[in-house]
Write a protein that holds these residues in place. Structure first.
Motif, PDB file in Angstrom:
ATOM      1  N   VAL A  14       0.839  -1.204   0.000  1.00  0.00           N
ATOM      2  CA  VAL A  14       0.000   0.000   0.000  1.00  0.00           C
ATOM      3  C   VAL A  14       0.870   1.248   0.000  1.00  0.00           C
ATOM      4  O   VAL A  14       0.647   2.179  -0.789  1.00  0.00           O
ATOM      5  CB  VAL A  14      -0.964  -0.012   1.214  1.00  0.00           C
ATOM      6  N   LEU A  15       1.870   1.278   0.853  1.00  0.00           N
ATOM      7  CA  LEU A  15       2.744   2.450   0.934  1.00  0.00           C
ATOM      8  C   LEU A  15       3.510   2.662  -0.371  1.00  0.00           C
ATOM      9  O   LEU A  15       3.672   3.797  -0.824  1.00  0.00           O
ATOM     10  CB  LEU A  15       3.705   2.318   2.121  1.00  0.00           C
ATOM     11  N   ALA A  16       3.961   1.575  -0.993  1.00  0.00           N
ATOM     12  CA  ALA A  16       4.695   1.695  -2.253  1.00  0.00           C
ATOM     13  C   ALA A  16       3.806   2.264  -3.360  1.00  0.00           C
ATOM     14  O   ALA A  16       4.252   3.104  -4.152  1.00  0.00           O
ATOM     15  CB  ALA A  16       5.261   0.335  -2.665  1.00  0.00           C
ATOM     16  N   ILE A  17       2.564   1.830  -3.409  1.00  0.00           N
ATOM     17  CA  ILE A  17       1.636   2.353  -4.413  1.00  0.00           C
ATOM     18  C   ILE A  17       1.368   3.829  -4.153  1.00  0.00           C
ATOM     19  O   ILE A  17       1.372   4.646  -5.075  1.00  0.00           O
ATOM     20  CB  ILE A  17       0.327   1.532  -4.419  1.00  0.00           C
ATOM     21  N   LEU A  18       1.165   4.185  -2.888  1.00  0.00           N
ATOM     22  CA  LEU A  18       0.866   5.578  -2.560  1.00  0.00           C
ATOM     23  C   LEU A  18       2.083   6.486  -2.693  1.00  0.00           C
ATOM     24  O   LEU A  18       1.939   7.695  -2.799  1.00  0.00           O
ATOM     25  CB  LEU A  18       0.254   5.680  -1.163  1.00  0.00           C
ATOM     26  N   ASP A  55       1.230   6.948   8.998  1.00  0.00           N
ATOM     27  CA  ASP A  55       1.857   6.625   7.719  1.00  0.00           C
ATOM     28  C   ASP A  55       1.113   7.257   6.540  1.00  0.00           C
ATOM     29  O   ASP A  55       1.696   7.447   5.474  1.00  0.00           O
ATOM     30  CB  ASP A  55       1.905   5.110   7.514  1.00  0.00           C
ATOM     31  N   LEU A  56      -0.173   7.558   6.740  1.00  0.00           N
ATOM     32  CA  LEU A  56      -1.015   8.129   5.698  1.00  0.00           C
ATOM     33  C   LEU A  56      -1.801   9.309   6.234  1.00  0.00           C
ATOM     34  O   LEU A  56      -2.082   9.383   7.428  1.00  0.00           O
ATOM     35  CB  LEU A  56      -2.051   7.110   5.197  1.00  0.00           C
ATOM     36  N   THR A  57      -2.174  10.192   5.340  1.00  0.00           N
ATOM     37  CA  THR A  57      -3.176  11.215   5.622  1.00  0.00           C
ATOM     38  C   THR A  57      -4.272  11.030   4.574  1.00  0.00           C
ATOM     39  O   THR A  57      -4.078  10.328   3.574  1.00  0.00           O
ATOM     40  CB  THR A  57      -2.614  12.649   5.528  1.00  0.00           C
ATOM     41  N   THR A  58      -5.405  11.662   4.803  1.00  0.00           N
ATOM     42  CA  THR A  58      -6.497  11.585   3.841  1.00  0.00           C
ATOM     43  C   THR A  58      -7.000  12.980   3.512  1.00  0.00           C
ATOM     44  O   THR A  58      -6.801  13.926   4.290  1.00  0.00           O
ATOM     45  CB  THR A  58      -7.685  10.763   4.395  1.00  0.00           C
ATOM     46  N   TYR A  59      -7.624  13.082   2.369  1.00  0.00           N
ATOM     47  CA  TYR A  59      -8.338  14.300   1.988  1.00  0.00           C
ATOM     48  C   TYR A  59      -9.489  13.877   1.076  1.00  0.00           C
ATOM     49  O   TYR A  59      -9.422  12.826   0.432  1.00  0.00           O
ATOM     50  CB  TYR A  59      -7.416  15.317   1.305  1.00  0.00           C
ATOM     51  N   ASP A  60     -10.539  14.659   1.083  1.00  0.00           N
ATOM     52  CA  ASP A  60     -11.711  14.360   0.265  1.00  0.00           C
ATOM     53  C   ASP A  60     -11.718  15.222  -0.978  1.00  0.00           C
ATOM     54  O   ASP A  60     -11.295  16.377  -0.954  1.00  0.00           O
ATOM     55  CB  ASP A  60     -13.000  14.589   1.056  1.00  0.00           C
ATOM     56  N   LYS A  61     -12.211  14.644  -2.064  1.00  0.00           N
ATOM     57  CA  LYS A  61     -12.295  15.335  -3.341  1.00  0.00           C
ATOM     58  C   LYS A  61     -13.650  14.995  -3.961  1.00  0.00           C
ATOM     59  O   LYS A  61     -14.007  13.815  -4.040  1.00  0.00           O
ATOM     60  CB  LYS A  61     -11.166  14.822  -4.234  1.00  0.00           C
ATOM     61  N   PRO A  62     -14.421  15.999  -4.385  1.00  0.00           N
ATOM     62  CA  PRO A  62     -15.729  15.712  -4.979  1.00  0.00           C
ATOM     63  C   PRO A  62     -15.607  14.968  -6.310  1.00  0.00           C
ATOM     64  O   PRO A  62     -14.697  15.228  -7.104  1.00  0.00           O
ATOM     65  CB  PRO A  62     -16.350  17.088  -5.212  1.00  0.00           C
ATOM     66  N   PHE A  63     -16.522  14.023  -6.511  1.00  0.00           N
ATOM     67  CA  PHE A  63     -16.591  13.283  -7.765  1.00  0.00           C
ATOM     68  C   PHE A  63     -18.045  12.907  -8.017  1.00  0.00           C
ATOM     69  O   PHE A  63     -18.643  12.179  -7.224  1.00  0.00           O
ATOM     70  CB  PHE A  63     -15.719  12.020  -7.698  1.00  0.00           C
ATOM     71  N   GLN A  64     -18.622  13.426  -9.066  1.00  0.00           N
ATOM     72  CA  GLN A  64     -20.004  13.147  -9.465  1.00  0.00           C
ATOM     73  C   GLN A  64     -20.976  13.302  -8.294  1.00  0.00           C
ATOM     74  O   GLN A  64     -21.807  12.436  -8.018  1.00  0.00           O
ATOM     75  CB  GLN A  64     -20.118  11.754 -10.083  1.00  0.00           C
ATOM     76  N   GLY A  65     -20.866  14.415  -7.603  1.00  0.00           N
ATOM     77  CA  GLY A  65     -21.784  14.727  -6.518  1.00  0.00           C
ATOM     78  C   GLY A  65     -21.495  14.037  -5.194  1.00  0.00           C
ATOM     79  O   GLY A  65     -22.220  14.214  -4.221  1.00  0.00           O
ATOM     80  N   ARG A  66     -20.443  13.251  -5.121  1.00  0.00           N
ATOM     81  CA  ARG A  66     -20.055  12.570  -3.874  1.00  0.00           C
ATOM     82  C   ARG A  66     -18.594  12.882  -3.601  1.00  0.00           C
ATOM     83  O   ARG A  66     -17.866  13.349  -4.471  1.00  0.00           O
ATOM     84  CB  ARG A  66     -20.231  11.057  -4.022  1.00  0.00           C
ATOM     85  N   ASN A  67     -18.173  12.588  -2.401  1.00  0.00           N
ATOM     86  CA  ASN A  67     -16.766  12.765  -2.052  1.00  0.00           C
ATOM     87  C   ASN A  67     -16.031  11.440  -2.131  1.00  0.00           C
ATOM     88  O   ASN A  67     -16.557  10.403  -1.705  1.00  0.00           O
ATOM     89  CB  ASN A  67     -16.616  13.325  -0.641  1.00  0.00           C
ATOM     90  N   GLU A  75       5.671  11.557   5.397  1.00  0.00           N
ATOM     91  CA  GLU A  75       7.103  11.333   5.560  1.00  0.00           C
ATOM     92  C   GLU A  75       7.348  10.119   6.462  1.00  0.00           C
ATOM     93  O   GLU A  75       8.251   9.312   6.203  1.00  0.00           O
ATOM     94  CB  GLU A  75       7.768  12.579   6.151  1.00  0.00           C
ATOM     95  N   ILE A  76       6.543   9.983   7.497  1.00  0.00           N
ATOM     96  CA  ILE A  76       6.650   8.811   8.388  1.00  0.00           C
ATOM     97  C   ILE A  76       6.381   7.539   7.592  1.00  0.00           C
ATOM     98  O   ILE A  76       7.074   6.536   7.744  1.00  0.00           O
ATOM     99  CB  ILE A  76       5.671   8.935   9.575  1.00  0.00           C
ATOM    100  N   GLU A  78       6.819   7.112   4.377  1.00  0.00           N
ATOM    101  CA  GLU A  78       7.949   6.868   3.474  1.00  0.00           C
ATOM    102  C   GLU A  78       9.110   6.220   4.224  1.00  0.00           C
ATOM    103  O   GLU A  78       9.770   5.318   3.698  1.00  0.00           O
ATOM    104  CB  GLU A  78       8.382   8.156   2.795  1.00  0.00           C
ATOM    105  N   GLN A  79       9.349   6.651   5.455  1.00  0.00           N
ATOM    106  CA  GLN A  79      10.402   6.034   6.267  1.00  0.00           C
ATOM    107  C   GLN A  79      10.049   4.582   6.574  1.00  0.00           C
ATOM    108  O   GLN A  79      10.912   3.697   6.511  1.00  0.00           O
ATOM    109  CB  GLN A  79      10.608   6.819   7.561  1.00  0.00           C
ATOM    110  N   ARG A  80       8.788   4.347   6.882  1.00  0.00           N
ATOM    111  CA  ARG A  80       8.351   2.976   7.179  1.00  0.00           C
ATOM    112  C   ARG A  80       8.483   2.103   5.938  1.00  0.00           C
ATOM    113  O   ARG A  80       8.905   0.945   6.025  1.00  0.00           O
ATOM    114  CB  ARG A  80       6.910   2.968   7.680  1.00  0.00           C
ATOM    115  N   LEU A  81       8.129   2.637   4.777  1.00  0.00           N
ATOM    116  CA  LEU A  81       8.277   1.892   3.528  1.00  0.00           C
ATOM    117  C   LEU A  81       9.736   1.505   3.315  1.00  0.00           C
ATOM    118  O   LEU A  81      10.027   0.367   2.937  1.00  0.00           O
ATOM    119  CB  LEU A  81       7.760   2.716   2.347  1.00  0.00           C
ATOM    120  N   GLN A  82      10.662   2.409   3.557  1.00  0.00           N
ATOM    121  CA  GLN A  82      12.081   2.104   3.382  1.00  0.00           C
ATOM    122  C   GLN A  82      12.516   0.972   4.317  1.00  0.00           C
ATOM    123  O   GLN A  82      13.293   0.099   3.928  1.00  0.00           O
ATOM    124  CB  GLN A  82      12.941   3.355   3.599  1.00  0.00           C
ATOM    125  N   GLU A  83      12.004   0.979   5.526  1.00  0.00           N
ATOM    126  CA  GLU A  83      12.329  -0.089   6.483  1.00  0.00           C
ATOM    127  C   GLU A  83      11.750  -1.427   6.009  1.00  0.00           C
ATOM    128  O   GLU A  83      12.428  -2.454   6.062  1.00  0.00           O
ATOM    129  CB  GLU A  83      11.783   0.269   7.875  1.00  0.00           C
TER     130      GLU A  83
END
Length: 106
Positions: A14-18, A55-67, A75-76, A78-83
């Motif tokens: 998951v971290l590598a994809i993100l 390890d992650l943050t989130t944000y919402d973005k509207p798409f076709q009337g929904r979020n 950064e944390i 990314e450090q975890r991914l490296q480990e």
């Protein structure tokens, strides 16, 4: 036969994809499904845990009337991914020595 994947390895995927780009939950699940057999019911607890750990943050973005809730690696994260990658490389080398040894000792 399926090889079981550990939580740590799933976190790493998951971290590598993100690290490449931000994704919303369903699209992220589809990306992971291209590599391993995983369900949405497995992925969302993983995402919640990674967010809780910082390890992650989130944000919402509207798409076709929904979020849509997008996930972004921190950064944390990314450090975890490296480990995780460091541990994976050592593990993979050890397995490769066994799987691909030629005429080894018995």
């Amino acid at each position: 036969m399926k090889i079981q994947i550990t939580a740590e390895l799933l976190d790493g995927l998951v971290l590598a994809i993100l690290k490449q780009d931000d994704y919303y939950g369903y699209a992220l699940t589809q990306k992971v499904k291209n590599v391993i057999d995983v369900s949405e019911s497995t992925m969302y607890p993983v995402l919640r845990r990674l967010k809780k750990n910082g390890d992650l943050t989130t944000y919402d973005k509207p798409f076709q009337g929904r979020n849509r809730r997008y996930y972004h690696i921190t950064e944390i994260g990314e450090q975890r991914l490296q480990e995780i990658l460091r541990i994976w490389e050592g593990y993979k080398q050890n397995l490769d020595q066994i799987f691909y040894q030629k005429g080894g000792e018995k």
